[in-house]
Structures are given as C-alpha cells and as structure tokens.
Design an enzyme around this catalytic site. Structure first.
Site, mmCIF file in Angstrom:
data_model
loop_
_atom_site.group_PDB
_atom_site.id
_atom_site.type_symbol
_atom_site.label_atom_id
_atom_site.label_comp_id
_atom_site.label_asym_id
_atom_site.label_seq_id
_atom_site.Cartn_x
_atom_site.Cartn_y
_atom_site.Cartn_z
ATOM 1 N N TYR A 77 -46.883 51.840 -4.299
ATOM 2 C CA TYR A 77 -46.608 53.255 -4.012
ATOM 3 C C TYR A 77 -45.325 53.415 -3.202
ATOM 4 O O TYR A 77 -44.593 54.397 -3.359
ATOM 5 C CB TYR A 77 -47.800 53.924 -3.303
ATOM 6 C CG TYR A 77 -48.823 54.389 -4.327
ATOM 7 C CD1 TYR A 77 -48.703 55.631 -4.944
ATOM 8 C CD2 TYR A 77 -49.858 53.563 -4.720
ATOM 9 C CE1 TYR A 77 -49.602 56.039 -5.915
ATOM 10 C CE2 TYR A 77 -50.768 53.958 -5.690
ATOM 11 C CZ TYR A 77 -50.638 55.205 -6.279
ATOM 12 O OH TYR A 77 -51.517 55.596 -7.255
ATOM 13 N N GLN A 115 -48.526 68.477 -10.837
ATOM 14 C CA GLN A 115 -49.262 67.214 -10.717
ATOM 15 C C GLN A 115 -48.346 66.143 -10.122
ATOM 16 O O GLN A 115 -48.774 65.028 -9.874
ATOM 17 C CB GLN A 115 -49.735 66.760 -12.100
ATOM 18 C CG GLN A 115 -50.696 67.735 -12.755
ATOM 19 C CD GLN A 115 -50.859 67.434 -14.239
ATOM 20 O OE1 GLN A 115 -51.686 66.615 -14.626
ATOM 21 N NE2 GLN A 115 -50.059 68.071 -15.065
ATOM 22 N N HIS A 133 -52.012 66.855 -6.993
ATOM 23 C CA HIS A 133 -52.292 65.422 -6.825
ATOM 24 C C HIS A 133 -51.686 64.859 -5.543
ATOM 25 O O HIS A 133 -51.446 63.662 -5.441
ATOM 26 C CB HIS A 133 -51.799 64.642 -8.054
ATOM 27 C CG HIS A 133 -52.588 64.948 -9.302
ATOM 28 N ND1 HIS A 133 -52.208 64.574 -10.570
ATOM 29 C CD2 HIS A 133 -53.765 65.620 -9.461
ATOM 30 C CE1 HIS A 133 -53.103 64.989 -11.456
ATOM 31 N NE2 HIS A 133 -54.054 65.633 -10.808
ATOM 32 N N CYS A 141 -53.559 58.383 7.696
ATOM 33 C CA CYS A 141 -54.367 57.349 8.343
ATOM 34 C C CYS A 141 -55.697 57.207 7.602
ATOM 35 O O CYS A 141 -56.359 58.203 7.316
ATOM 36 C CB CYS A 141 -54.604 57.750 9.801
ATOM 37 S SG CYS A 141 -55.708 56.644 10.681
ATOM 38 N N SER A 205 -48.911 65.622 -20.304
ATOM 39 C CA SER A 205 -49.642 65.184 -21.496
ATOM 40 C C SER A 205 -50.959 65.936 -21.639
ATOM 41 O O SER A 205 -51.638 65.812 -22.650
ATOM 42 C CB SER A 205 -49.896 63.675 -21.435
ATOM 43 O OG SER A 205 -50.572 63.366 -20.233
HETATM 44 P P1 OAD Z 1 -47.772 62.009 -18.406
HETATM 45 O O1 OAD Z 1 -46.905 60.832 -18.199
HETATM 46 O O2 OAD Z 1 -49.174 61.766 -18.831
HETATM 47 O O3 OAD Z 1 -47.124 62.972 -19.485
HETATM 48 C C1 OAD Z 1 -45.769 63.272 -19.447
HETATM 49 C C2 OAD Z 1 -45.507 64.263 -20.556
HETATM 50 O O4 OAD Z 1 -44.159 64.700 -20.428
HETATM 51 C C3 OAD Z 1 -45.659 63.703 -21.971
HETATM 52 O O5 OAD Z 1 -46.449 64.604 -22.729
HETATM 53 C C4 OAD Z 1 -44.227 63.634 -22.501
HETATM 54 O O6 OAD Z 1 -44.168 63.943 -23.889
HETATM 55 C C5 OAD Z 1 -43.563 64.727 -21.707
HETATM 56 N N1 OAD Z 1 -42.119 64.543 -21.463
HETATM 57 C C6 OAD Z 1 -41.436 63.390 -21.210
HETATM 58 N N2 OAD Z 1 -40.150 63.641 -20.985
HETATM 59 C C7 OAD Z 1 -39.997 65.000 -21.085
HETATM 60 C C8 OAD Z 1 -38.902 65.887 -20.939
HETATM 61 N N3 OAD Z 1 -37.688 65.444 -20.639
HETATM 62 N N4 OAD Z 1 -39.114 67.218 -21.131
HETATM 63 C C9 OAD Z 1 -40.362 67.689 -21.425
HETATM 64 N N5 OAD Z 1 -41.431 66.890 -21.570
HETATM 65 C C10 OAD Z 1 -41.259 65.569 -21.399
HETATM 66 O O7 OAD Z 1 -47.678 62.843 -17.049
HETATM 67 P P2 OAD Z 1 -48.716 63.896 -16.455
HETATM 68 O O8 OAD Z 1 -49.237 64.784 -17.515
HETATM 69 O O9 OAD Z 1 -48.043 64.482 -15.284
HETATM 70 O O10 OAD Z 1 -52.226 61.224 -11.928
HETATM 71 O O11 OAD Z 1 -49.873 62.944 -15.972
HETATM 72 C C11 OAD Z 1 -50.954 63.518 -15.305
HETATM 73 C C12 OAD Z 1 -51.482 62.585 -14.267
HETATM 74 O O12 OAD Z 1 -51.764 61.310 -14.858
HETATM 75 C C13 OAD Z 1 -50.489 62.224 -13.168
HETATM 76 O O13 OAD Z 1 -50.419 63.204 -12.146
HETATM 77 C C14 OAD Z 1 -51.020 60.940 -12.646
HETATM 78 C C15 OAD Z 1 -51.296 60.258 -13.978
HETATM 79 O O14 OAD Z 1 -52.223 59.247 -13.981
HETATM 80 C C16 OAD Z 1 -52.679 60.379 -10.999
HETATM 81 O O15 OAD Z 1 -52.078 59.352 -10.662
HETATM 82 C C17 OAD Z 1 -53.959 60.822 -10.384
#
Ligand code: OAD
Length: 265
Positions: A77, A115, A133, A141, A205
């Site tokens: 992290y 997120q 998130h 802590c 996503s």
């Molecule tokens: P994801 O990595 O799952 O999805 C990213 C999305 O962004 C995908 O659908 C891509 O197609 C799209 N994408 C990529 N580049 C792009 C761009 N330049 N313009 C527009 N779209 C683009 O990310 P999240 O949906 O944020 O949680 O994931 C949700 C959660 O899953 C995160 O907050 C994290 C992860 O595990 C935790 O860690 C609890």
C-alpha cells in the site's frame, strides 16, 4: 445499450438540478495509476497491467491478509501511496471539478462519489468528495483508529508503527474486501443516488458492491443514467446513454457541450 450523441447527454446534464457522479480507477488511468481490472488505453508492459492481474487481492486487500503479513501488505500500500503522490490529476478529474462549479453556479446540487483512494479529484478542485473506499493518503492506528497523513516519503520500516498507541501498527485508511464502507459515505451516496436527476458512472467496471448498486438506485428513482468507459460493463445495458472512450477526452468535451467553452477554464 443505447448510444446517444454527446450533445443529447450534454442537454440532460445542463438541465439537471441534481447531479451525482461515481468514479472508479479508470478516471485515474491516464494519470498513470493502474486500474484493478478491465481495459486500458495502451498496450502496456506486464508491470503496468491492471493490478489484480499481477497481484492477488486475497493476499493484499483483506483484513486477514494484513493480520497474516502486515509488513508485506503495508509495503504494497505504501508503494501505491508513492505512486498516487507522484501522479497528477488529468483533464477528466479537472472536468468533474468544472462540472461541479457549473452545476452549483446555477443553484444545483452536485455530489461526487469515488471508489478511488488516490485523492486526485480533490487535487483537481472537487469539493466534498465522498470517498466510498477510504483513502490511501491517510493511515490509521490499528488500536485507537486515530488517523494521520504520513510524510510524502515512504515509511522507513514495515509495518509502520502507530504513533498513537504503544505496540500498535498503522494501516492504510482504505476499505478492504470484507469490511464495511464508512457509514457516512454510504449514507451520502444513498441520498445522492435517491435524489439526483442525472447519475454518471465513470471509469468503473461496475462489479464491486455496494458501490456498483448506486447507479441502479438512481435509475429506479428515474434519474437519467450515463456511463463513460472504454468498454462495456454489467451496467452498460441498463444505462440511458453510453459515452464510449477515455474519460480524459469525453468529460472535458461533455462539460464544454453542456455549459460552454468557458466552463473548462
Ligand atoms: P476497475 O479496475 O475494476 O475498472 C476500471 C474501469 O475503468 C474498467 O471498466 C475500464 O474499462 C475503465 N477504464 C480504464 N481506462 C479508462 C479511461 N481512460 N477512461 C474511461 N474508462 C477507463 O476499477 P473500479 O471499478 O474502480 O476496491 O474497481 C472497484 C474496486 O475494485 C476498487 O475500488 C478496488 C478494487 O478491488 C477495493 O480495493 C476495495
């Protein structure tokens, strides 16, 4: 999936009194931060692929993983924290800050749910961002829950020890799989989704709940729903409009189309 030209979407946005937006890792991709899954704009080397292609979330993003190996988890992290500090907001982040100013200038309400843990929205000028998130920029802590912003350099040892409680550790103030989202953030998101006229889902996503569910809440409440993404997601067939493409290109164009060229100034 209904595809509508940007002008039609812009018209809905310009007429809206309450706008709610949810963002995911895709909006920060063009700031150089890796997404977790899904498409990327570029043909990337393996060390730039989506994080969950290279790493296993079960060994990094759960309370059990931290309990098992706090040194490894905190180091991972902290490596990501260094990446976020080195990144700069891109035109997609700036367009959402401009959209907030434009909506609020005409007396409307704007809520940005994210997120993302990277704080790039705030650095681009967005106000009152709801961090569903948590954030990697603050650590807390493990005993008292007190929070601090670590210095802008990597921790010297892993796991970092807590300055608040003898013998306790610091952990990133993010939400891990299996943990509750912050109740205040959940309440703010539910309220925004339940009352907005327009709901936009950007660069996510749309597979991680409860965040992915807010779009459906907004839709049930008869909001006009818009998705901005490089690819189709499970939400795509339910939204009223899809703007395919990179958020750093689509969002500035959308804000200009809705509020005029000066809105992005
Ligand atoms: P994801 O990595 O799952 O999805 C990213 C999305 O962004 C995908 O659908 C891509 O197609 C799209 N994408 C990529 N580049 C792009 C761009 N330049 N313009 C527009 N779209 C683009 O990310 P999240 O949906 O944020 O949680 O994931 C949700 C959660 O899953 C995160 O907050 C994290 C992860 O595990 C935790 O860690 C609890």
């Amino acid at each position: 999936m209904t595809v509508r030209p940007i002008e039609l979407v812009a018209r809905r946005l310009a007429a809206a009194k309450r706008v709610a937006v949810i963002t995911g890792a895709g909006i920060s991709a063009e700031s150089g931060l890796r997404t977790f899954r899904g498409a990327t704009t570029a043909d990337l080397p393996p060390d730039m692929q989506s994080l969950w292609k290279e790493f296993d979330p079960a060994t990094l993003a759960t309370p059990e993983a931290f309990a098992r190996d706090p040194a490894m988890v905190s180091k991972w992290y902290d490596w990501r924290r260094m990446g976020c500090l080195a990144a700069e907001p891109n035109p997609g982040h700036r367009a959402l800050a401009a959209l907030q100013r434009a909506v609020e200038a005409k007396g409307g309400e704007f809520v940005l749910l994210t997120q993302n843990v990277d704080r790039l929205h705030q650095r681009a000028g967005s106000i009152g961002v709801v961090e569903l998130h948590g954030t990697i920029m603050e650590w807390r802590c493990t005993t008292s829950g007190e929070r601090m912003t670590p210095p802008e350099s990597a921790f010297r040892t892993y796991p970092p020890t807590s300055p608040f409680t003898p013998g306790a550790l610091l952990r990133p103030d993010v939400v891990w799989f299996g943990e509750m989202l912050p109740p205040a953030a959940l309440a703010a998101a539910a309220s925004a989704a339940g009352s907005c006229d327009v709901f936009m889902s950007i660069g996510t996503s749309a597979v991680v709940y409860p965040a992915a569910g807010f779009l459906f809440d907004a839709k049930r409440n008869e909001a006009f729903t818009i998705e901005v993404n490089l690819e189709a997601t499970p939400a795509s067939e339910f939204v009223d409009a899809t703007l395919g493409g990179s958020s750093s290109a689509v969002l500035p164009a959308l804000v200009r189309a809705a509020f005029g060229p000066g809105a992005m100034a």
